[in-house]
Motif scaffolding. Structure first.
Motif, PDB file in Angstrom:
ATOM      1  N   VAL C  77     -10.205  -7.816 -12.578  1.00  0.00           N
ATOM      2  CA  VAL C  77      -8.943  -7.514 -13.255  1.00  0.00           C
ATOM      3  C   VAL C  77      -9.241  -7.204 -14.716  1.00  0.00           C
ATOM      4  CG1 VAL C  77      -6.650  -8.303 -13.802  1.00  0.00           C
ATOM      5  CG2 VAL C  77      -7.799  -9.175 -11.772  1.00  0.00           C
ATOM      6  N   ASP C  78      -8.865  -6.024 -15.132  1.00  0.00           N
ATOM      7  CA  ASP C  78      -8.915  -5.757 -16.568  1.00  0.00           C
ATOM      8  C   ASP C  78      -7.578  -5.139 -16.968  1.00  0.00           C
ATOM      9  OD1 ASP C  78      -9.034  -3.285 -15.514  1.00  0.00           O
ATOM     10  OD2 ASP C  78     -10.833  -2.642 -16.580  1.00  0.00           O
ATOM     11  N   SER C  79      -7.443  -4.786 -18.225  1.00  0.00           N
ATOM     12  CA  SER C  79      -6.091  -4.367 -18.631  1.00  0.00           C
ATOM     13  C   SER C  79      -5.649  -3.098 -17.911  1.00  0.00           C
ATOM     14  CB  SER C  79      -6.008  -4.180 -20.138  1.00  0.00           C
ATOM     15  OG  SER C  79      -7.233  -3.809 -20.664  1.00  0.00           O
ATOM     16  N   ALA C  80      -6.587  -2.250 -17.502  1.00  0.00           N
ATOM     17  CA  ALA C  80      -6.181  -1.026 -16.820  1.00  0.00           C
ATOM     18  C   ALA C  80      -5.468  -1.339 -15.518  1.00  0.00           C
ATOM     19  CB  ALA C  80      -7.388  -0.135 -16.574  1.00  0.00           C
ATOM     20  N   ASN C  81      -6.133  -2.104 -14.647  1.00  0.00           N
ATOM     21  CA  ASN C  81      -5.466  -2.286 -13.362  1.00  0.00           C
ATOM     22  C   ASN C  81      -4.383  -3.352 -13.418  1.00  0.00           C
ATOM     23  OD1 ASN C  81      -7.155  -4.461 -13.368  1.00  0.00           O
ATOM     24  ND2 ASN C  81      -8.388  -3.813 -11.623  1.00  0.00           N
ATOM     25  N   ALA C  82      -4.514  -4.322 -14.320  1.00  0.00           N
ATOM     26  CA  ALA C  82      -3.435  -5.303 -14.418  1.00  0.00           C
ATOM     27  C   ALA C  82      -2.135  -4.620 -14.819  1.00  0.00           C
ATOM     28  CB  ALA C  82      -3.797  -6.372 -15.440  1.00  0.00           C
ATOM     29  N   PHE C  83      -2.243  -3.658 -15.705  1.00  0.00           N
ATOM     30  CA  PHE C  83      -1.073  -2.884 -16.136  1.00  0.00           C
ATOM     31  C   PHE C  83      -0.393  -2.215 -14.942  1.00  0.00           C
ATOM     32  CE2 PHE C  83       0.280   1.109 -18.517  1.00  0.00           C
ATOM     33  CZ  PHE C  83       1.411   0.510 -19.034  1.00  0.00           C
ATOM     34  N   LEU C  84      -1.229  -1.603 -14.087  1.00  0.00           N
ATOM     35  CA  LEU C  84      -0.661  -0.913 -12.928  1.00  0.00           C
ATOM     36  C   LEU C  84      -0.193  -1.892 -11.864  1.00  0.00           C
ATOM     37  CD1 LEU C  84      -2.982   2.158 -12.721  1.00  0.00           C
ATOM     38  CD2 LEU C  84      -0.664   2.024 -13.536  1.00  0.00           C
ATOM     39  N   LEU C  85      -0.857  -3.060 -11.791  1.00  0.00           N
ATOM     40  CA  LEU C  85      -0.377  -4.076 -10.851  1.00  0.00           C
ATOM     41  C   LEU C  85       1.055  -4.449 -11.197  1.00  0.00           C
ATOM     42  CD1 LEU C  85      -3.452  -6.489 -10.606  1.00  0.00           C
ATOM     43  CD2 LEU C  85      -2.560  -5.046  -8.788  1.00  0.00           C
ATOM     44  N   GLY C  90       6.352  -4.522  -9.894  1.00  0.00           N
ATOM     45  CA  GLY C  90       7.664  -4.483 -10.545  1.00  0.00           C
ATOM     46  C   GLY C  90       8.583  -3.475  -9.891  1.00  0.00           C
ATOM     47  N   ILE C  91       8.075  -2.250  -9.690  1.00  0.00           N
ATOM     48  CA  ILE C  91       8.899  -1.234  -9.033  1.00  0.00           C
ATOM     49  C   ILE C  91       9.277  -1.708  -7.644  1.00  0.00           C
ATOM     50  CG2 ILE C  91       8.858   1.075  -8.068  1.00  0.00           C
ATOM     51  CD1 ILE C  91       9.059   1.366 -10.936  1.00  0.00           C
ATOM     52  N   SER C  92       8.305  -2.295  -6.965  1.00  0.00           N
ATOM     53  CA  SER C  92       8.579  -2.749  -5.604  1.00  0.00           C
ATOM     54  C   SER C  92       9.719  -3.755  -5.600  1.00  0.00           C
ATOM     55  CB  SER C  92       7.307  -3.350  -5.018  1.00  0.00           C
ATOM     56  OG  SER C  92       7.615  -4.344  -4.100  1.00  0.00           O
ATOM     57  N   THR C  93       9.715  -4.673  -6.567  1.00  0.00           N
ATOM     58  CA  THR C  93      10.765  -5.681  -6.620  1.00  0.00           C
ATOM     59  C   THR C  93      12.124  -5.041  -6.887  1.00  0.00           C
ATOM     60  OG1 THR C  93       9.123  -7.160  -7.555  1.00  0.00           O
ATOM     61  CG2 THR C  93      11.408  -7.849  -7.687  1.00  0.00           C
ATOM     62  N   SER C 253       7.161   7.452  -4.979  1.00  0.00           N
ATOM     63  CA  SER C 253       7.052   8.348  -6.137  1.00  0.00           C
ATOM     64  C   SER C 253       6.578   7.579  -7.355  1.00  0.00           C
ATOM     65  CB  SER C 253       8.398   8.994  -6.422  1.00  0.00           C
ATOM     66  OG  SER C 253       9.297   8.011  -6.887  1.00  0.00           O
ATOM     67  N   ALA C 254       6.976   6.316  -7.436  1.00  0.00           N
ATOM     68  CA  ALA C 254       6.607   5.564  -8.624  1.00  0.00           C
ATOM     69  C   ALA C 254       5.239   4.924  -8.514  1.00  0.00           C
ATOM     70  CB  ALA C 254       7.659   4.495  -8.905  1.00  0.00           C
ATOM     71  N   THR C 255       4.703   4.813  -7.298  1.00  0.00           N
ATOM     72  CA  THR C 255       3.483   4.023  -7.175  1.00  0.00           C
ATOM     73  C   THR C 255       2.318   4.736  -6.507  1.00  0.00           C
ATOM     74  OG1 THR C 255       4.335   3.114  -5.129  1.00  0.00           O
ATOM     75  CG2 THR C 255       4.729   1.849  -7.118  1.00  0.00           C
ATOM     76  N   ASN C 344       5.344   5.241 -17.552  1.00  0.00           N
ATOM     77  CA  ASN C 344       6.665   5.758 -17.907  1.00  0.00           C
ATOM     78  C   ASN C 344       7.202   6.719 -16.860  1.00  0.00           C
ATOM     79  OD1 ASN C 344       6.675   4.249 -20.169  1.00  0.00           O
ATOM     80  ND2 ASN C 344       6.114   5.903 -21.572  1.00  0.00           N
ATOM     81  N   HIS C 345       6.316   7.546 -16.329  1.00  0.00           N
ATOM     82  CA  HIS C 345       6.799   8.446 -15.290  1.00  0.00           C
ATOM     83  C   HIS C 345       7.169   7.660 -14.049  1.00  0.00           C
ATOM     84  CE1 HIS C 345       6.225  11.329 -11.864  1.00  0.00           C
ATOM     85  NE2 HIS C 345       7.211  11.862 -12.551  1.00  0.00           N
ATOM     86  N   GLY C 346       6.442   6.575 -13.794  1.00  0.00           N
ATOM     87  CA  GLY C 346       6.786   5.722 -12.655  1.00  0.00           C
ATOM     88  C   GLY C 346       8.221   5.250 -12.743  1.00  0.00           C
ATOM     89  N   ILE C 347       8.583   4.650 -13.861  1.00  0.00           N
ATOM     90  CA  ILE C 347       9.952   4.128 -13.946  1.00  0.00           C
ATOM     91  C   ILE C 347      10.965   5.262 -14.030  1.00  0.00           C
ATOM     92  CG2 ILE C 347       9.418   1.847 -14.876  1.00  0.00           C
ATOM     93  CD1 ILE C 347       9.934   2.852 -17.596  1.00  0.00           C
ATOM     94  N   THR C 348      10.572   6.361 -14.697  1.00  0.00           N
ATOM     95  CA  THR C 348      11.515   7.474 -14.798  1.00  0.00           C
ATOM     96  C   THR C 348      11.848   8.041 -13.426  1.00  0.00           C
ATOM     97  OG1 THR C 348      10.590   8.030 -16.948  1.00  0.00           O
ATOM     98  CG2 THR C 348      11.871   9.713 -15.858  1.00  0.00           C
ATOM     99  N   LYS C 349      10.800   8.333 -12.647  1.00  0.00           N
ATOM    100  CA  LYS C 349      11.050   8.929 -11.341  1.00  0.00           C
ATOM    101  C   LYS C 349      11.770   7.959 -10.429  1.00  0.00           C
ATOM    102  CE  LYS C 349      10.580  13.038 -10.823  1.00  0.00           C
ATOM    103  NZ  LYS C 349       9.329  13.746 -11.006  1.00  0.00           N
ATOM    104  N   ALA C 350      11.427   6.673 -10.553  1.00  0.00           N
ATOM    105  CA  ALA C 350      12.133   5.697  -9.727  1.00  0.00           C
ATOM    106  C   ALA C 350      13.614   5.708 -10.066  1.00  0.00           C
ATOM    107  CB  ALA C 350      11.545   4.308  -9.944  1.00  0.00           C
ATOM    108  N   THR C 351      13.928   5.774 -11.365  1.00  0.00           N
ATOM    109  CA  THR C 351      15.340   5.838 -11.771  1.00  0.00           C
ATOM    110  C   THR C 351      16.017   7.049 -11.146  1.00  0.00           C
ATOM    111  OG1 THR C 351      14.610   5.005 -13.899  1.00  0.00           O
ATOM    112  CG2 THR C 351      16.870   5.768 -13.746  1.00  0.00           C
ATOM    113  N   LEU C 352      15.329   8.180 -11.242  1.00  0.00           N
ATOM    114  CA  LEU C 352      15.948   9.415 -10.759  1.00  0.00           C
ATOM    115  C   LEU C 352      16.180   9.351  -9.250  1.00  0.00           C
ATOM    116  CD1 LEU C 352      14.020  12.040 -12.868  1.00  0.00           C
ATOM    117  CD2 LEU C 352      16.460  11.631 -12.870  1.00  0.00           C
ATOM    118  N   PHE C 353      15.138   8.993  -8.527  1.00  0.00           N
ATOM    119  CA  PHE C 353      15.278   8.974  -7.070  1.00  0.00           C
ATOM    120  C   PHE C 353      16.307   7.933  -6.640  1.00  0.00           C
ATOM    121  CE2 PHE C 353      11.151  11.247  -6.456  1.00  0.00           C
ATOM    122  CZ  PHE C 353      11.650  12.234  -5.652  1.00  0.00           C
ATOM    123  N   MET C 354      16.297   6.788  -7.327  1.00  0.00           N
ATOM    124  CA  MET C 354      17.213   5.740  -6.919  1.00  0.00           C
ATOM    125  C   MET C 354      18.651   6.156  -7.183  1.00  0.00           C
ATOM    126  SD  MET C 354      17.213   1.756  -8.042  1.00  0.00           S
ATOM    127  CE  MET C 354      15.711   1.132  -7.395  1.00  0.00           C
TER     128      MET C 354
END
Lengths: 566, 108, 499
Positions: C77-85, C90-93, C253-255, C344-354
């Protein structure tokens, strides 16, 4: 004590959010709209000098609450104007307008207290985007187009500001919103950006184009903020820049003539607004303490009397459905109180002694004289006569007096009347007790407006101009009020450039033996080309069989292998 | 202000008749013009009695502001009339893309 | 408690993995939703705590079963993958919060438990791909997530039978991609004799001229290119996104593509050496041109789409172009921009699709004409679509602006300002297609037969969590930019080594 030092804009944004989310009841919304500026006014009044609120943004430190005497006086008048405008708009049910008003005024006040160019930019665009809804809220096709033009120009101003800020940051590493010299690329860009919002000559069209297009109440709100924000920004950054004196002088001159022949009274006021801005710009250009005091106080007084004039003409528009001089006249019979307020506004803007314009404009005039700009001084005196001609005489005379149009509308609604009364009172109050205003100005004031010489010269100027008007009316030389519009330099982009485009395209079209003509068709044929490439049935968007996809993979893979191996 | 002379007494607003009722008087125009002329004359007269102070020499010339105001106002009217000759267009010149052809505002 | 904390890296994957079969056994829609939700929330909690503990730039190494690498499998685990985890869980929840109401309408009741099972497996796979430090393990988790994704996409068949074909296409393409990938992994193993990423990194150092190593990189780029829908290997994506149930589209789309992109980055920087000549060549002559073409061509295609879901799918491909562009600069700034963009695109696209999913909840169709006038009837939902749209375009004040801004800066830093111009130009295209939707939402009269529809708070809350986060990350950049900066620097300087 910390509470009162949050950026004032937050108060407005919060109110906008509350309005958007919770308030279904119209009365509650109107109450909120009135209360918020009062709260902000109290907050701003009590602010101490200093930098109160920092935010980290990337690696930059944004100053959101830079309070000094200059920003404070603008903050005060903006809050006051918001209060008066919202009181005037008490009857409005349209939630879009109400939210737009809150966001717009909040952004304008935020911009005044912004201590760096980045936050200034955000607020700058905020005023642009929020205010356009006050135009669109009229919900006609024409207002939609006008709003679009307005938005385009306002956004461009912001983009140019952003460019200037980027260049400045790149060269100096500073985003400070401070006094600058008009010498580097960045300062030129920022200057232009401010100039657009300030309606410099040839950059001014958006003002006359859009303000008459907004709703009755929207125009009152619009008239107070955008341009005065630009004045503030110029005063902050370019005080003492000599070219501003000449720009300002031209600004005071040319709108006079256009205002004189304009038929739509709200557009007359827009031209007059432009002319008043000219005085302030001259003050900034002179740049001495006296001149800057003049600019700040003139902006203060100007916001009040200009709102008052827009309010009274707005009330007429509200009751009769038109604001065209050719259709109006004789309304004093049924709208006497509006007429009275309009007369007070007219007297203020014409700078009659005992009214607010007199005590503020003379500061600027005096500054030009002290610094020995005789020509500019003459121009300003000339412009003062001009102000009298269109705002002092034309507005009240052709609306409420002149020939009887036969219209017998009701008196303005009570909320409008109250707003107008308060504004009128303030106009007179400032005129009679100028020291109240002088005390909050950025620099100390050692100026007495009420000397015998000054009062007499001003009265002579105005009375003889009035006499001239009477003579000209008697002789029938005054340009009649007729239903027509006048071209201004916006003709270039609204008529000339499109026609040139059309011609070029037609020429090209004939070369190509394309029989289509007209811009519309050309655009659609361009679209057709794109459609052929990218449209739903085109290769880019087709649903392929798996075979085709595999083929693509093979191609790309071969490419990748070739790159990797050789 | 000829038109105001009409003997119309249809002012329904009582405040109106207090404030501006006198405008409906037969001689109101004459009263206004008379008052204006007299005040102008008095103001001009003051210049010869009282020596005004100013930054520029010309300001102190008696009657300067009076003359300047009168002439410049006439110049503005003249200039505007000339300008109109060049820039006047029909109201629907810009078509549906300008507000001038919207005749009425929706009352909201 | 100390003990549990030490095992967080494996629990991150294990919890959803073990909950999946329990879901099947329970067999009731509500219960399985609860279980899934629990799994997702606990993943999120774990991910956040992991991110917290590596936020100073350190990294955690976890040896499965106590076997030290290179023999045992190692999770890093480093900051790169922890960030994406955090992003993925989060998106999944958030998606799960609203999934219940949505899938009631979109999927048959008897399939619900299986749907949740697949969802959990998919989540497991994605999290596993992110966290593992073993190249073969990447393949395994990738397949776990992909296989369950195919099933999830096929669930759209209740509404539109074309979902089956889309799922099948996706299956073929995904499998081809996985095959390419596994061949690449095989080649690496052949050349270095190890599967541990960091071990490979050491050994591969003097193997730059090896043809096996070079070919393996080509295989991996193509394999991952397929999975992340790199133009022109994106052809599976519009179909899959359009016909899948909205919940699935939102989640994927977000993940999914983001995770694949992460794999590509991880391989480029932590398995291979990014300064290998051939890697530079691949990015310069293959990835970057394709990314630029994608930015424009796919945006144009999106403009002409009538189906908003499809439009957004094409927009995603264009956005992937931006991310690939950031990577292909092969600079620390570019990587930072890409990581921020991923998030940012993850949350943006999730917002749009949702929000689109809710707008079209009852009509079930997502053509432009189906949403017209809904701005008045469903103001909350439309407003959230508007926010998402603004963020997608990159208006200042939204999350999208931050990522575009960073990308523009990165291109200027890299000395290719022309790219900055291209980015801005292609953003203008995004305005056009988003405007088309906005125009239909707000400027057209609604169909008269549409009654005003009540939307429950269960849907509104997750939707607005996303919309507000779109705005929030536009102002507070400490988490996104800060973490990405550390992640990018670590990857770039390969200071991945273990504590």
């Amino acid at each position: 004590m910390d509470f009162i030092q949050v950026p004032s804009s937050y108060i407005f944004y919060l109110a906008a959010a509350i309005t958007f989310v919770f308030l279904r009841d119209r009365t509650l919304r109107s109450v909120l709209l009135i209360c918020v500026p009062i709260i902000a006014l109290i907050q701003v009044w009590n602010l101490e000098i200093g930098n109160h609120h920092q935010v980290d943004f990337f690696n930059l430190q944004l100053e959101l609450m830079r309070v000094d005497k200059l920003s404070k006086v603008f903050g005060l008048i903006f809050c006051l104007a918001a209060f008066l405008g919202n009181l005037y708009a008490w009857h409005v049910k349209d939630v879009v307008q109400q939210i737009a008003t809150l966001v717009y005024t909040g952004s304008a006040i935020g911009a005044v207290f912004a201590g760096d160019l980045v936050s200034l930019f955000f607020y700058w665009e905020g005023t642009a985007i929020a205010s356009v809804f006050l135009i669109w809220a009229r919900r006609t096709e024409a207002s939609y187009h006008t709003g679009m033009r307005y938005l385009l120009i306002q956004i461009s101003s912001g983009v140019i500001l952003l460019a200037g800020l980027a260049v400045q940051f790149h060269t100096t590493g500073s985003i400070a919103f401070e006094k600058m010299e008009l010498s580097s690329l960045s300062s030129f860009l920022i200057f232009i950006s401010f100039g657009i919002k300030c309606a410099f000559p040839l950059l001014h069209n958006w003002l006359q184009d859009s303000y008459p297009a907004a709703t009755v109440t929207g125009t009152v709100i619009l008239s107070s903020f955008t341009t005065k924000l630009a004045i503030y920004a110029l005063a902050r950054s370019f005080a003492g820049t000599e070219i501003l004196i000449y720009i300002g002088a031209i600004m005071t001159l040319f709108p006079i003539f256009f205002a004189e022949i304009e038929n739509d009274l709200r557009r007359v006021l827009a031209y007059s607004l432009n002319n008043q801005l000219g005085f302030m710009v001259v003050g900034i250009g002179v740049g001495t303490e006296l001149a800057l005091n003049g600019t700040a106080s003139h902006a203060f007084a100007h916001i009040l009397y200009k709102s008052l004039l827009f309010m009274s003409v707005g009330a007429v528009l509200f009751r009769t459905g038109t604001s065209k001089a050719s259709e109006l006249g004789g309304l004093y019979k049924t709208m006497p109180l509006s007429a009275l307020c309009c007369l007070i506004g007219a007297a203020s803007i014409s700078a009659f002694p005992l009214f607010s314009g007199f005590v503020t404009k003379s500061l600027i005039m005096d500054a030009t004289a002290t610094e020995h700009y005789p020509v500019i001084w003459c121009v300003l005196v000339f412009a003062s006569a001009g102000v009298l001609s269109h705002s002092g005489i034309k507005i009240p005379y052709f609306t409420f007096f002149a020939h009887d149009s036969g219209l017998r509308p009701k008196e303005a609604p009570i909320n409008m009347l109250i707003a107008m009364f308060i504004t009128s009172f303030l106009c007179v109050f400032l005129g009679v007790f100028p020291d109240t205003l002088y005390n909050i100005l950025p620099y100390e004031v050692n100026y007495k407006p009420y000397t015998i010489s000054h009062v007499i010269s001003q009265l002579q100027l105005l009375c003889f101009a009035l006499l001239a008007f009477t003579v000209i009316m008697k002789l029938g030389f005054h340009p009649p009020e007729i239903r027509a519009i006048n071209l201004d330099s916006d003709w270039v982009y609204r008529k000339y450039l499109p026609s040139i485009m059309l011609r070029i395209i037609n020429r090209l079209g004939s070369v190509n033996e394309s029989t289509r003509s007209g811009l519309e068709n050309k655009i659609s044929s361009g679209e057709q080309i794109l459609l052929n490439i990218f449209g739903p049935t085109a290769n880019f968007a087709r649903v392929f069989t798996n075979g085709v996809m595999i083929l693509w993979i093979a191609v790309i893979f071969t490419g990748a292998l070739a790159i990797v191996l050789f | 202000m000829n038109d105001n002379n009409k003997k119309l007494k249809e002012t329904t607003n009582p405040v109106g008749s207090i404030l501006f009722g006198w405008l409906d008087h037969r001689h109101s125009t004459r009263i206004i013009i008379g008052t204006l002329s007299v005040s102008c004359f008095v103001l001009l007269l003051v210049d010869f009695v009282y020596h005004r102070h100013g930054h520029f020499m010309i300001e102190e010339v008696p009657g300067f502001f009076a003359l300047y105001g009168f002439l410049m106002f006439s110049l503005i009217i003249l200039g505007a009339t000339t300008l109109r000759y060049f820039v006047k267009r029909r109201e629907d010149y810009y078509g549906t893309k300008a507000v001038d052809s919207d005749m009425t505002e929706n009352k909201k | 408690m100390e003990q549990v904390y030490l095992h967080f890296p494996i629990l991150q994957v294990l919890i959803p993995l073990l909950l999946a079969p329990i879901c099947v056994l329970v067999g009731r829609s509500t219960f399985s939703w609860l279980i899934t939700f629990f799994g997702s929330v606990s993943s999120l909690v774990i991910a956040i705590s992991l991110l917290h503990s590596v936020s100073d730039g350190s990294s955690i190494s976890y040896h499965i079963g106590g076997w030290p690498p290179p023999i045992g499998i190692e999770y890093v685990v480093d900051s790169a993958n922890a960030f994406l985890l955090v992003l993925v869980s989060g998106i999944s929840t958030v998606v799960l919060l609203y999934a219940r109401d949505q899938i009631k309408l979109e999927i048959d009741e008897e399939n619900h438990t299986l749907f949740y099972t697949c969802y959990l497996l998919c989540l497991t796979g994605l999290l596993g791909v992110l966290i593992t430090g073993d190249v073969f393990n990447v393949f395994v988790f990738l397949e776990i997530s992909s296989l369950s994704t195919y099933v999830l996409v096929a669930q759209g068949a209740k509404r539109d039978k074309r979902a089956l074909k889309a799922a099948f296409n996706y299956l073929i393409m995904g499998t081809v991609g996985a095959t390419f990938f596994v061949i690449g992994v095989g080649f690496i193993y052949m050349a270095t004799g190890t599967l541990n990423m960091f071990d490979i990194y050491e050994r591969i150092n003097d193997l730059e001229s090896s043809r096996t190593v070079r070919a393996s990189y080509a295989f991996i780029v193509i394999g991952m290119g397929l999975k992340l829908a790199m133009f022109p290997m994106h052809l599976w994506m519009p179909g899959a996104y359009t016909y899948a149930p909205t919940v699935v589209t939102t989640f994927l789309s977000a993940t999914a593509t983001k995770v694949s992109l992460y794999v590509l980055i991880r391989f480029t920087f932590s398995v291979f050496h990014f300064d290998f000549n051939f890697i530079e060549q691949v990015f310069k002559f293959l990835v970057m041109p394709l990314a630029i073409i994608a930015m424009f061509a796919m945006s144009f295609v999106a403009i002409f789409q009538k189906d908003i879901k499809r439009m957004l799918a094409y927009s995603s491909i264009a956005q992937i172009g931006y991310m690939l562009l950031g990577v292909s600069l092969l600079s620390s700034e570019g990587l930072t921009a890409t990581f921020v963009n991923l998030f940012n695109h993850g949350i943006t696209k999730a917002t749009l699709f949702m929000s689109l999913g809710v707008l079209t909840l009852y009509s079930g169709k997502s053509f432009l004409s189906d949403v017209q006038g809904l701005g008045k009837k469903m103001p909350w939902i439309s407003a959230s679509f508007l926010i998402g749209g603004l963020s997608l375009v990159g208006i200042p004040g939204t999350a999208g602006f931050i990522s575009k801004w960073l990308l523009v800066q990165a291109t200027i830093e890299a000395g290719v300002p022309i790219l900055a111009l291209l980015i801005i130009l292609s953003s203008l295209l995004a305005i056009v297609y988003i405007w088309k939707v906005i125009e239909h939402l707000y400027f057209m009269e609604p169909h008269s037969e549409l009654a005003s529809q009540k939307v429950s708070f269960r849907i509104l809350i997750p939707l607005w969590i996303l919309s507000i986060s779109c705005l929030y990350w536009g102002f507070d950049t400490s988490l996104t930019v800060g973490t990405s900066d550390i992640a990018a620097n670590n990857l770039f300087n390969n200071v991945i080594k273990l504590n």
